[in-house]
Design a protein around this motif. Structure first.
Motif, PDB file in Angstrom:
ATOM      1  N   PRO A  21      -0.982  22.733 -10.303  1.00 59.84           N
ATOM      2  CA  PRO A  21      -1.027  22.730  -8.831  1.00 59.84           C
ATOM      3  C   PRO A  21      -1.238  21.334  -8.273  1.00 59.84           C
ATOM      4  CG  PRO A  21      -2.661  24.231  -9.752  1.00 59.84           C
ATOM      5  CD  PRO A  21      -2.029  23.559 -10.902  1.00 59.84           C
ATOM      6  N   ILE A  22      -1.952  20.513  -9.016  1.00 58.56           N
ATOM      7  CA  ILE A  22      -2.220  19.164  -8.517  1.00 58.56           C
ATOM      8  C   ILE A  22      -0.952  18.327  -8.614  1.00 58.56           C
ATOM      9  CG2 ILE A  22      -3.658  17.134  -8.828  1.00 58.56           C
ATOM     10  CD1 ILE A  22      -4.960  19.738  -7.700  1.00 58.56           C
ATOM     11  N   SER A  23      -0.176  18.537  -9.669  1.00 57.97           N
ATOM     12  CA  SER A  23       1.119  17.869  -9.727  1.00 57.97           C
ATOM     13  C   SER A  23       1.964  18.267  -8.538  1.00 57.97           C
ATOM     14  CB  SER A  23       1.875  18.262 -10.998  1.00 57.97           C
ATOM     15  OG  SER A  23       1.314  17.655 -12.110  1.00 57.97           O
ATOM     16  N   VAL A  24       1.900  19.538  -8.206  1.00 50.72           N
ATOM     17  CA  VAL A  24       2.687  20.033  -7.076  1.00 50.72           C
ATOM     18  C   VAL A  24       2.279  19.328  -5.795  1.00 50.72           C
ATOM     19  CG1 VAL A  24       3.102  22.044  -5.637  1.00 50.72           C
ATOM     20  CG2 VAL A  24       3.173  22.260  -8.103  1.00 50.72           C
ATOM     21  N   ILE A  25       0.971  19.244  -5.570  1.00 53.47           N
ATOM     22  CA  ILE A  25       0.473  18.569  -4.369  1.00 53.47           C
ATOM     23  C   ILE A  25       0.844  17.094  -4.394  1.00 53.47           C
ATOM     24  CG2 ILE A  25      -1.614  17.780  -3.244  1.00 53.47           C
ATOM     25  CD1 ILE A  25      -1.747  20.503  -2.717  1.00 53.47           C
ATOM     26  N   LEU A  26       0.664  16.508  -5.567  1.00 49.69           N
ATOM     27  CA  LEU A  26       0.892  15.068  -5.717  1.00 49.69           C
ATOM     28  C   LEU A  26       2.335  14.733  -5.374  1.00 49.69           C
ATOM     29  CD1 LEU A  26      -0.652  12.622  -6.691  1.00 49.69           C
ATOM     30  CD2 LEU A  26       0.103  13.085  -8.988  1.00 49.69           C
ATOM     31  N   ALA A  27       3.258  15.459  -6.002  1.00 51.31           N
ATOM     32  CA  ALA A  27       4.667  15.149  -5.770  1.00 51.31           C
ATOM     33  C   ALA A  27       5.122  15.718  -4.436  1.00 51.31           C
ATOM     34  CB  ALA A  27       5.511  15.724  -6.896  1.00 51.31           C
ATOM     35  N   GLY A  28       4.558  16.862  -4.084  1.00 49.79           N
ATOM     36  CA  GLY A  28       5.051  17.544  -2.895  1.00 49.79           C
ATOM     37  C   GLY A  28       4.603  16.885  -1.609  1.00 49.79           C
ATOM     38  N   VAL A  29       3.379  16.408  -1.574  1.00 48.38           N
ATOM     39  CA  VAL A  29       2.878  15.881  -0.304  1.00 48.38           C
ATOM     40  C   VAL A  29       2.457  14.413  -0.407  1.00 48.38           C
ATOM     41  CG1 VAL A  29       1.221  16.176   1.526  1.00 48.38           C
ATOM     42  CG2 VAL A  29       2.099  18.166   0.340  1.00 48.38           C
ATOM     43  N   LEU A  30       1.688  14.088  -1.451  1.00 50.92           N
ATOM     44  CA  LEU A  30       1.086  12.759  -1.489  1.00 50.92           C
ATOM     45  C   LEU A  30       2.111  11.633  -1.446  1.00 50.92           C
ATOM     46  CD1 LEU A  30      -1.793  13.677  -1.736  1.00 50.92           C
ATOM     47  CD2 LEU A  30      -2.071  12.037  -3.566  1.00 50.92           C
ATOM     48  N   LEU A  31       3.204  11.827  -2.169  1.00 50.22           N
ATOM     49  CA  LEU A  31       4.206  10.757  -2.191  1.00 50.22           C
ATOM     50  C   LEU A  31       4.789  10.528  -0.801  1.00 50.22           C
ATOM     51  CD1 LEU A  31       6.154  11.535  -5.449  1.00 50.22           C
ATOM     52  CD2 LEU A  31       3.965  10.453  -5.144  1.00 50.22           C
ATOM     53  N   LYS A  32       4.863  11.622  -0.024  1.00 48.82           N
ATOM     54  CA  LYS A  32       5.443  11.497   1.312  1.00 48.82           C
ATOM     55  C   LYS A  32       4.563  10.669   2.228  1.00 48.82           C
ATOM     56  CE  LYS A  32       8.013  14.141  -0.640  1.00 48.82           C
ATOM     57  NZ  LYS A  32       7.774  14.457  -2.035  1.00 48.82           N
ATOM     58  N   ASN A  81       0.840  -1.211   0.000  1.00 47.35           N
ATOM     59  CA  ASN A  81       0.000   0.000   0.000  1.00 47.35           C
ATOM     60  C   ASN A  81       0.864   1.245   0.000  1.00 47.35           C
ATOM     61  OD1 ASN A  81      -2.083   1.893   0.418  1.00 47.35           O
ATOM     62  ND2 ASN A  81      -1.757   1.753   2.614  1.00 47.35           N
ATOM     63  N   PHE A  82       1.841   1.279   0.904  1.00 46.20           N
ATOM     64  CA  PHE A  82       2.653   2.491   0.988  1.00 46.20           C
ATOM     65  C   PHE A  82       3.611   2.603  -0.192  1.00 46.20           C
ATOM     66  CE2 PHE A  82       1.749   1.893   5.673  1.00 46.20           C
ATOM     67  CZ  PHE A  82       0.764   2.854   5.674  1.00 46.20           C
ATOM     68  N   ALA A  83       4.087   1.453  -0.676  1.00 51.65           N
ATOM     69  CA  ALA A  83       5.016   1.494  -1.812  1.00 51.65           C
ATOM     70  C   ALA A  83       4.328   2.055  -3.043  1.00 51.65           C
ATOM     71  CB  ALA A  83       5.555   0.097  -2.101  1.00 51.65           C
ATOM     72  N   ILE A  84       3.028   1.786  -3.170  1.00 51.98           N
ATOM     73  CA  ILE A  84       2.293   2.360  -4.292  1.00 51.98           C
ATOM     74  C   ILE A  84       2.287   3.871  -4.185  1.00 51.98           C
ATOM     75  CG2 ILE A  84      -0.019   2.646  -5.235  1.00 51.98           C
ATOM     76  CD1 ILE A  84      -0.454  -0.332  -4.672  1.00 51.98           C
ATOM     77  N   LYS A  85       2.097   4.365  -2.985  1.00 53.62           N
ATOM     78  CA  LYS A  85       2.035   5.808  -2.806  1.00 53.62           C
ATOM     79  C   LYS A  85       3.399   6.476  -2.998  1.00 53.62           C
ATOM     80  CE  LYS A  85      -1.561   8.414  -1.566  1.00 53.62           C
ATOM     81  NZ  LYS A  85      -2.727   7.751  -2.051  1.00 53.62           N
ATOM     82  N   ILE A  86       4.486   5.745  -2.627  1.00 51.22           N
ATOM     83  CA  ILE A  86       5.809   6.417  -2.581  1.00 51.22           C
ATOM     84  C   ILE A  86       6.257   7.006  -3.909  1.00 51.22           C
ATOM     85  CG2 ILE A  86       8.270   6.019  -2.172  1.00 51.22           C
ATOM     86  CD1 ILE A  86       7.504   4.139   0.061  1.00 51.22           C
ATOM     87  N   PRO A  87       6.221   6.459  -5.061  1.00 51.48           N
ATOM     88  CA  PRO A  87       5.989   5.083  -5.434  1.00 51.48           C
ATOM     89  C   PRO A  87       7.327   4.406  -5.628  1.00 51.48           C
ATOM     90  CG  PRO A  87       5.817   6.491  -7.331  1.00 51.48           C
ATOM     91  CD  PRO A  87       6.367   7.313  -6.239  1.00 51.48           C
ATOM     92  N   LEU A  88       7.353   3.159  -5.258  1.00 51.63           N
ATOM     93  CA  LEU A  88       8.573   2.388  -5.316  1.00 51.63           C
ATOM     94  C   LEU A  88       8.485   1.465  -6.520  1.00 51.63           C
ATOM     95  CD1 LEU A  88      10.835   2.597  -3.307  1.00 51.63           C
ATOM     96  CD2 LEU A  88       9.834   0.749  -2.028  1.00 51.63           C
ATOM     97  N   PHE A  89       9.604   1.287  -7.207  1.00 57.32           N
ATOM     98  CA  PHE A  89       9.641   0.278  -8.258  1.00 57.32           C
ATOM     99  C   PHE A  89       9.189  -1.039  -7.662  1.00 57.32           C
ATOM    100  CE2 PHE A  89      11.812  -3.218 -10.292  1.00 57.32           C
ATOM    101  CZ  PHE A  89      11.647  -2.954 -11.629  1.00 57.32           C
ATOM    102  N   PRO A  90       8.385  -1.833  -8.255  1.00 59.28           N
ATOM    103  CA  PRO A  90       7.704  -1.735  -9.542  1.00 59.28           C
ATOM    104  C   PRO A  90       6.259  -1.235  -9.451  1.00 59.28           C
ATOM    105  CG  PRO A  90       7.584  -3.966  -8.738  1.00 59.28           C
ATOM    106  CD  PRO A  90       8.167  -3.135  -7.627  1.00 59.28           C
ATOM    107  N   PHE A  91       5.929  -0.450  -8.446  1.00 57.66           N
ATOM    108  CA  PHE A  91       4.527  -0.004  -8.318  1.00 57.66           C
ATOM    109  C   PHE A  91       4.368   1.443  -8.768  1.00 57.66           C
ATOM    110  CE2 PHE A  91       5.427  -2.971  -4.800  1.00 57.66           C
ATOM    111  CZ  PHE A  91       4.610  -4.001  -5.201  1.00 57.66           C
TER     112      PHE A  91
END
Lengths: 678, 111, 528
Positions: free
Chosen positions: C279-290, C255-265
């Motif tokens: 702005p959504i890319s910013v949020i996505l990369a800026g916060v969601l991955l964390k 679950n978390f690897a998908i969010k990170i995202p870690l190879f191969p997810f």
């Protein structure tokens, strides 16, 4: 004073950078006076520092340290360390930087990004001073990368040219390869000794601690950190970036790619010298020797004035590295200092020539002739007397002719290599040393003669050439004066008696005794026994090189083309720089392109294919179950519904919509109920 | 009341009232069921209500129920008045909507 | 530590302020676009101020992680309590918020990025009301995940993020937005289901004794789940080193690897980034991955220390693969946004490698890298957004010579790029340094291979700079305008942070030092 003064010296150029970035364009004359003025102050302060340090506190090492960050229970400090090495280097850097600032005011006049250029010079000076002043290998790495980035910015100063931006990229990436090794080395040291400061690391090693408890790792750590020097000082096999870096403005080449930044590698090796094992030093010596030889053999066939100088720089850097490798610590560092003066001079002289050539070609509206190609020059001596005479002094110095500074340092290096081989064998090292000395004299005089002597190739071009303005010639004269022997030692035939040798002593090795190189006393003894031999040999070989060059290019007794033909594949190899660029292009550049394409394909086809495939399978499954759903499951439901619907249709006939009909039904049903109930 | 009863020959009993009431009721139902005109239907409803009133009052008079019947009768009258008012308003709206008050033509609920 | 405003805890404020903003926006008519934007800006601005208050008031010495006493700004209310359900006993779900050194930096990051995101959303003209409504809901979800200490609550916030994100990509995105949105949704949803199952398994395995009544109570309290004494006999996840605990760890990890995202997810990320509005890319990369790495640290590591130690080598290896693989894939891209997306994969790999080191340096490096990467990618995506707004193009070969045309923009964007490349003096270097420092102590060769990633990174970043900013300006790009004041406003705070934390990272490291040291001890000590 040893804390505040270095800090001021360090931060003034940074201040200049910040001011120039934000306000450079708005200042009168685009602020060149501001940058140059601040750099001059820095120079004066550095000289004060040097005199006080070497004059009064010669044997002390002054350090300061403050906590930068605490991670877990380990605190990582940053700080300043002033020893004689740093104090001398400080003056070298600020001196060359100031002169280059001055020179640039003439050379870069009218440039599109004039103030930006000076800003970057400030950034560079700051980072370079940081390397010099730090007490800490991590901080050194930090500034190491910062000089890398300022070099990148300055090489790419004329970024409209594709070749310039390519060269900038190449410089940075090749350096990164070296820095990769250095980074790993730093990691090893920190993991083993929990500190980044030189002092603490040396102390731990001295106390018998070894990285991961093995001597091999100590050697490895030394060599890995040396990798950083290989990158920055353009040593084999990472020397390929430096010739390309000549795409930058010529004063930049003088400052960064000749005098200071590339010498940082040598400085780094000098800094970590105590922790280098004999094995590591041998590797270093051989790398230096190979570099010196390769670069010298390439330099003799180049025609671009800056390329010749670039390869001569690589070759001289190889010398320095070799000197450090064999243990001739002071000689190596001294060569760094003397080389900084005369090589900066050579580049600025070349800059002066190129500037004049450009001006002349511009007047002729000739845009096809290459202003840097020595085949288009010749006979400039009379037109540019100051440039010529200073250039001559620099050439004598780099060739190692007596009475110059270059002779002093080169002679000591050759003596050092010779001494090393009397102790350990490895006769290849002094052999290469002497061969390269001869080659250097040859190609430098070739350059001098082709540029300034003889008949001009084109009268028209020559007529337009004139001496450069004062801001450009004064730095040349200062550097020429500094290329003479008496600044370093009053004895023109022996550096060992001068202040330099007393100020800069080889530090004691801290590695376990079995791994140590020859002790200083032993080495010194060997040096003094071979010194006179080395000196005579080096003078003879240099003279032979000069004579050869004069014979070929001045008197034309021997035809250069004939020589080239006879040398055959050697000549071809030299002209093509031994095909390093081609091989690297195929192996690394194309290699990484292949890998990246393959991985992209893998990502888009295999991994995403699996994902999309899973989606497709799900879709197929979904459509099957969808069919079942609509036809069977929904069929049942719909069947129920339609039955109900039909029944409703039948019954709906009762609904007439007339109130009275309904009332009638009510009445009727009431009556029926009435009858039924009663 | 005493005088009137003494001087008349015929004294109506409960059954008379009920007969009248039943007649009236039947008339009312007939009107409700067969008239085309809504107003007439409404009048039929009034008749039905009044027949119920008669019943109430008659039972109240002739049985032991005292005045309760009268009371309810009064209520019925009041409610009938209210009902008439509401019904007339509806009729008015129906007329506005359909332009007729003929019940045969108002059959939107036809199935 | 209690900090209340009008009797309501500061964490509740910071989580639900966007909801207040959202409701206000819903009450406004569609046409009032500027009012809507201003409300969003004010709501997120208040969050930034509250985050500043938290930063100032935060006690740097408290440990947190598994010790309920040392969490800060704690709020705990009984939310759902069902007495005496057959077989199960009492069900208890708490509204339980609190932060420690692990989450405080993430809260600051979220608030900053959310605020910058609003500024960068200013020029969105399509369905403004809907956009900001969803945006604010998303912000609440993100913030909630970082402060929730009850697994149920955590899960709710986790899923609350999902839907707004889906619509924000699916409605305001680029040409292939439906595909990207569905892909994002499905990937995350699969992970969410795995987490739900694990959560329930944990719930039935964990019961603590209520000191007041002496009853045995099943609970979703994450802190209770960390205590081995709370596992009931015969529970699915009871006992140390059992297969089911490994399975549960793996489910959460995926679950978390998908969010990170870690190879191969990782393949949802490039698509989502390319199609999402800036702005959504910013949020996505800026916060969601964390959230992925945060989840690992908040849930996987302390709840399953045994399984963490068991799988740690595997995790480090995945981190290494992500670093190298992401960097090479980034180099191969022609699309600016895709390039940054893959570079995110590479940089998040460093986080994973750092935290997998299981020592303080690595852990601090990893968490700092989460923060720094959030700031840096935000700058990078904003840079792409600026160019896209002006030219409607994202291809790297569509540009060239921008440096002459837009000097301010080039300066700011290049600082971001250099930070991504790990240039010392900028924040990326510091966190990479500590991550590698920690990782090297634990895994020599994996780290050495990973460090080659910085060479490749230098390669693709410089190549990108060359293709976009340097060279001659082509004819079609000669009338580009330099940054507007609004655009400068959105860059400057991030750039300031990049430089500040690059030179002096102590303020950030101090925040988490003691908590993360404690986490390391806790995990390596097997949860005792």
């Amino acid at each position: 004073m040893f804390i505040e003064l270095p800090l001021i010296i360090l931060l003034l150029p940074l201040l200049a950078f910040v001011l120039m970035i934000f306000f450079g364009n708005k200042l009168p004359r685009q602020g060149d006076w501001l940058a140059t003025g601040m750099m001059t102050i820095t120079l004066l302060l550095s000289i004060v520092l040097l005199i006080t340090k070497v004059g009064f506190y010669s044997s002390e090492t002054i350090t300061s340290n403050f906590d930068w960050v605490v991670v877990g229970s380990k605190s990582i400090g940053f700080g300043i360390m002033i020893d004689n090495l740093a104090a001398i280097m400080l003056v070298v850097v600020t001196l060359v930087s100031t002169l280059v600032h001055l020179f640039s005011m003439g050379y870069m006049k009218g440039d599109v990004r004039y103030s930006r250029y000076f800003a970057y010079l400030g950034l560079f000076s700051f980072s370079m001073l940081g390397i010099v002043l730090t007490n800490n290998i991590l901080l050194m790495y930090v500034f190491w990368e910062l000089v890398g980035i300022s070099s990148y910015l300055l090489i790419g100063h004329w970024y409209e040219k594709k070749s310039a931006s390519n060269a900038a990229n190449k410089a940075f990436i090749v350096n990164r390869v070296g820095d990769f090794g250095m980074f790993i080395g730093i990691l090893i040291l920190f993991i083993s000794f929990s500190s980044f400061t030189f002092e603490a690391i040396f102390e731990s090693i001295n106390a018998g601690q070894l990285p991961f408890g093995s001597e091999g790792w100590l050697t490895a750590a030394g060599i890995l950190i040396f990798c950083g020097a290989v990158g920055k000082s353009a040593q084999f096999p990472l020397h390929v970036w430096l010739p390309d870096a000549m795409e930058g403005p010529t004063p930049v080449s003088a400052l960064i790619h000749a005098a200071t930044m590339v010498a940082a590698g040598v400085y780094l090796v000098a800094r970590i010298f105590p922790m280098l094992t004999a094995d590591a030093l041998l590797v270093i010596a051989y790398i230096g020797a190979i570099t010196a030889l390769i670069a010298a053999t390439i330099a003799i066939t180049q025609f671009d004035i800056k390329k010749v100088l670039a390869y001569s720089t690589i070759s001289q850097l190889g010398y320095m590295i070799m000197a450090l490798g064999v243990g001739a610590y002071t000689a190596g560092f001294m060569h760094l200092v003397t080389h900084a003066a005369f090589k900066a001079g050579l580049f600025l002289g070349a800059g002066s020539v190129i500037f004049a050539m450009h001006a002349s070609l511009h007047k002729l509206h000739d845009h096809s002739t290459d202003a840097q190609d020595i085949r288009n020059m010749g006979g400039l001596k009379s037109k540019m007397p100051i440039t010529y005479w200073t250039f001559l002094i620099f050439t004598l110095a780099i060739s190692g002719i007596p009475l110059t500074s270059g002779f002093l340092s080169k002679d000591e290096i050759l003596a050092g290599t010779l001494a090393f081989s009397t102790l350990y064998g490895h006769w290849l090292l002094p052999l290469i040393g002497f061969v390269v000395a001869g080659l250097t004299a040859f190609y430098m005089f070739r350059l001098l003669i082709l540029t300034f002597h003889g008949k001009p190739v084109s009268e028209k071009i020559q007529n337009g050439v004139s001496e450069s303005p004062k801001v450009m010639t004064i730095p040349l004269m200062i550097l020429a004066a500094l290329s003479l022997f008496f600044f370093y030692s009053f004895n023109p035939f022996g550096a060992a008696s001068g202040w330099f040798y007393t100020a800069v002593e080889r530090p004691l090795s801290v590695v376990p005794e079995l791994l140590q190189p020859a002790t200083y006393a032993l080495f010194y003894e060997a040096v003094s026994s071979v010194h006179s031999t080395a000196m005579i040999l080096s003078i003879l070989i240099a003279a032979a090189g000069v004579l050869m060059a004069v014979a070929v290019y001045q008197w034309k007794k021997i035809s250069a083309d004939d020589l080239a033909k006879r040398a055959g594949f050697l000549y071809k190899g030299s002209v093509n720089k031994w095909y390093f660029d081609e091989v690297y292009n195929i192996v690394f550049v194309s290699g990484s392109h292949v890998v990246m394409r393959a991985l992209r394909w893998f990502d888009e086809t295999i991994i995403d294919g699996i994902v999309n495939g899973a989606a497709t399978v799900t879709k197929v499954f979904a459509s099957v179950s969808g069919w079942i759903d609509t036809n069977i499951v929904d069929g049942l439901v719909n069947g129920t519904a339609s039955t109900a619907n039909r029944a409703g249709g039948l019954l709906s006939h009762i609904q007439t919509g007339k109130v009275q009909t309904y009332l009638l039904f009510v009445l009727f049903s009431f009556l029926v109920l009435f009858v039924l109930i009663l | 009341m005493e005088i009137l009863m003494n001087t008349t020959i015929f004294v109506p009993g409960l059954s008379h009232f009920l007969v009248v009431s039943a007649l009236l009721f039947s008339l009312g139902v007939m009107a409700v069921l067969s008239r085309r005109n809504v107003i007439m239907v409404l009048m039929g409803v009034e008749l039905i209500l009044n027949s119920a009133n008669i019943n109430l009052i008659a039972f109240s008079r002739f049985t032991e129920l005292s005045l309760d019947g009268q009371m309810i009768g009064l209520f019925v009258i009041i409610i009938a008045a209210a009902e008439a008012a509401v019904a007339l308003a509806i009729i008015l709206n129906v007329y506005n909507r359909f332009n007729t008050i003929n019940l045969d033509e108002i059959n939107l609920l036809k199935g | 530590m209690e900090l209340q405003i009008f009797g309501i805890g500061i964490l509740t404020w910071i989580v639900f302020i966007p909801i207040v903003g959202m409701i206000t926006i819903l009450l406004l008519p569609d046409k009032n676009r500027n009012a809507i934007r201003w409300i969003a800006a004010i709501a997120t601005g208040i969050q930034v101020i509250l985050a500043g208050v938290i930063f100032a008031a935060f006690d740097r010495t408290k440990l947190g992680i598994n010790d309920a006493e040392s969490f800060q700004f704690m709020e705990k209310f009984s939310w759902i309590t069902v007495e005496a359900v057959p077989w199960v006993g009492r069900i208890e779900i708490n509204y339980f918020l609190g932060i420690d050194g692990l989450s405080v930096l993430m809260i600051i990051l979220t608030s900053i990025i959310a605020f910058i995101g609003v500024i960068s959303s200013w020029n969105i003209d399509k369905m403004v009301k809907g956009y900001f409504t969803l945006y604010l809901l998303l912000v609440t979800g993100m913030m909630g995940v970082f402060v929730a200490l009850d697994f149920f609550l955590f899960f709710i916030f986790w899923e609350v993020m999902l839907l707004p994100m889906y619509f924000l990509i699916g409605l305001w995105g680029g040409p292939r937005r439906e595909y990207a949105a569905i892909k994002f949704f499905l990937y995350t949803f699969v992970g969410g289901i795995l987490m739900l199952l694990t959560m329930l398994a944990l719930y039935f395995s964990v019961a603590y004794t209520d000191p007041a009544t002496g009853q045995s109570v099943h609970t979703f309290n994450i802190l209770h789940m960390m205590n081995p004494a709370n596992y009931v006999d015969g529970g699915l996840l009871s006992g140390v080193d059992t297969t089911w605990r490994y399975v549960a760890w793996m489910a959460l990890f995926i679950n978390f690897a998908i969010k990170i995202p870690l190879f191969p997810f990782h393949t949802w990320l490039p698509d989502a980034h390319v199609e999402a509005p800036t702005p959504i890319s910013v949020i996505l990369a800026g916060v969601l991955l964390k959230l992925g790495t945060y989840g690992l640290l908040r849930i996987n590591f302390p709840i399953f220390p045994d399984a963490t130690v068991y799988f740690i080598y595997f995790m480090a290896a995945l981190g290494m693969i992500s670093i190298i693989y992401g960097a090479f894939c980034a180099m191969a891209q022609d699309d600016f946004k895709k390039l940054i997306a893959y570079s995110s994969i590479s940089h998040m790999g460093i986080v994973v490698l750092g935290i997998a080191a299981l020592n303080t340096q690595g852990m601090v490096g990893g968490v700092l890298q989460m923060f720094n990467h959030g700031i840096i990618t935000a700058v990078l995506f904003l840079s792409v957004g600026v160019l896209y707004d002006r030219t409607q193009k994202r291809g790297l070969y569509d540009f060239g010579g921008i440096a002459n045309q837009m000097p301010k923009y080039t300066g700011l964007a290049m600082i971001g790029m250099f930070a991504a490349l790990g240039l010392p003096g900028l924040n990326g270097f510091v966190s990479e340094l500590f991550s590698f420092l920690g990782a090297f102590e634990a895994y020599k060769w994996i780290t050495i291979i990973s460090v080659t990633g910085i060479i490749i990174t230098a390669g693709y970043i410089l190549w990108t700079i060359q293709r976009v900013f340097l060279g001659e300006t082509p004819e079609k790009l000669t009338n580009l305008k330099d940054l507007t004041p609004r655009e400068i406003l959105m860059f400057v705070p991030l750039i300031v942070l990049i430089i500040l934390l690059g030179i002096y990272p102590s303020p950030a490291i101090e925040l988490m030092n003691s908590s993360l040291s404690h986490l390391v001890e806790f995990v390596t000590g097997g949860g005792l």
